[in-house]
Design a protein around this motif. Structure first.
Motif, mmCIF file in Angstrom:
data_model
loop_
_atom_site.group_PDB
_atom_site.id
_atom_site.type_symbol
_atom_site.label_atom_id
_atom_site.label_comp_id
_atom_site.label_asym_id
_atom_site.label_seq_id
_atom_site.Cartn_x
_atom_site.Cartn_y
_atom_site.Cartn_z
ATOM 1 N N GLY A 1 0.902 -1.157 0.131
ATOM 2 C CA GLY A 1 -0.037 -0.120 0.102
ATOM 3 C C GLY A 1 0.788 1.242 -0.208
ATOM 4 O O GLY A 1 0.757 2.195 -0.780
ATOM 5 N N GLN A 2 1.829 1.278 0.777
ATOM 6 C CA GLN A 2 3.053 2.385 0.904
ATOM 7 C C GLN A 2 3.418 2.506 -0.518
ATOM 8 O O GLN A 2 3.437 3.657 -0.915
ATOM 9 N N SER A 3 3.934 1.360 -1.180
ATOM 10 C CA SER A 3 4.545 1.689 -2.358
ATOM 11 C C SER A 3 3.594 2.238 -3.302
ATOM 12 O O SER A 3 4.105 2.796 -4.241
ATOM 13 N N PHE A 4 2.398 1.706 -3.482
ATOM 14 C CA PHE A 4 1.479 2.023 -4.239
ATOM 15 C C PHE A 4 1.203 3.494 -4.108
ATOM 16 O O PHE A 4 1.133 4.262 -5.259
ATOM 17 N N GLU B 1 3.982 5.514 -5.293
ATOM 18 C CA GLU B 1 4.193 5.475 -6.861
ATOM 19 C C GLU B 1 3.186 6.506 -7.392
ATOM 20 O O GLU B 1 3.487 7.298 -8.210
ATOM 21 N N LYS B 2 1.961 6.367 -6.736
ATOM 22 C CA LYS B 2 0.820 7.364 -7.521
ATOM 23 C C LYS B 2 1.258 8.934 -7.149
ATOM 24 O O LYS B 2 1.094 9.704 -8.203
ATOM 25 N N THR C 1 3.394 14.444 -12.893
ATOM 26 C CA THR C 1 2.455 15.147 -13.960
ATOM 27 C C THR C 1 2.180 16.874 -13.638
ATOM 28 O O THR C 1 2.025 17.299 -14.646
ATOM 29 N N VAL C 2 1.933 16.863 -12.416
ATOM 30 C CA VAL C 2 1.704 18.117 -11.862
ATOM 31 C C VAL C 2 2.991 19.017 -12.430
ATOM 32 O O VAL C 2 2.740 20.074 -13.009
#
Length: 179
Positions: free
Chosen positions: A148-151, A154-155, A162-163
């Motif tokens: 979850g932390q990696s996800f 990564e996001k 992107t920003v």
């Protein structure tokens, strides 16, 4: 008291038991010449080193002069055998009571303690199984947390990239427009 009737040395006699039985025999003895007095007389003569057979004959002769026949002495002896049998029965009843208190009660307690021990062992085994299950769950949760932390990381990184790219594009447009 029995030593006045018999030579009990080295006969495997339990002294306290012999004392109790002797007291009961003497308590039941007649004032008349009976088996107890017969045995005492024989022991007295044996103490004077008289031949055992001669001591027996002499004692029976003396009893006869006192008006006591051999049959009366035999009946008296049989009475004392019955008395000893009754004493043995009473002793066995008392012994059973003691057995109940000192052995059967403790055996029952030992069985209960053994059952309790087995129950506690099963509880401990169950707790160890639960601990192992919880350890597995904790490991899975730690793995899920890391995933979850990696996800999330990564996001966030993708979003921030992107920003940043969009900001850069807009910033370039702002620079172009300001020129």
């Amino acid at each position: 008291m029995l030593e006045e009737m018999f030579s009990l040395n080295n006969e495997g006699i339990h002294a306290p038991s012999a004392r109790v039985l002797g007291d009961e025999i003497f308590r039941q003895s007649n004032t008349k010449f009976d088996y107890v007095k017969y045995r005492q007389a024989i022991q007295g003569l044996l103490g004077l080193k008289m031949d055992p057979e001669m001591a027996r004959i002499s004692t029976l002769t003396t009893a006869k002069t006192m008006g006591v026949e051999k049959e009366e002495i035999l009946q008296s002896a049989k009475h004392f055998i019955e008395l000893l049998t009754k004493e043995q029965d009473k002793f066995n009843i008392a012994l059973q009571s003691q057995y109940s208190l000192r052995v059967e009660k403790l055996m029952s307690e030992r069985i209960q303690a053994g059952e309790s021990l087995e129950n506690k062992k099963k509880m401990i085994e169950q707790l160890y199984m639960e601990i192992d299950e919880l350890k597995s769950k904790v490991s899975e949760l730690e793995k899920d947390i890391q995933e979850g932390q990696s996800f999330i990381d990564e996001k966030r990184q993708l979003f921030e990239n992107t920003v940043s790219v969009i900001k850069d594009l807009i910033s370039k447009d702002i620079q172009t427009l300001e020129k």
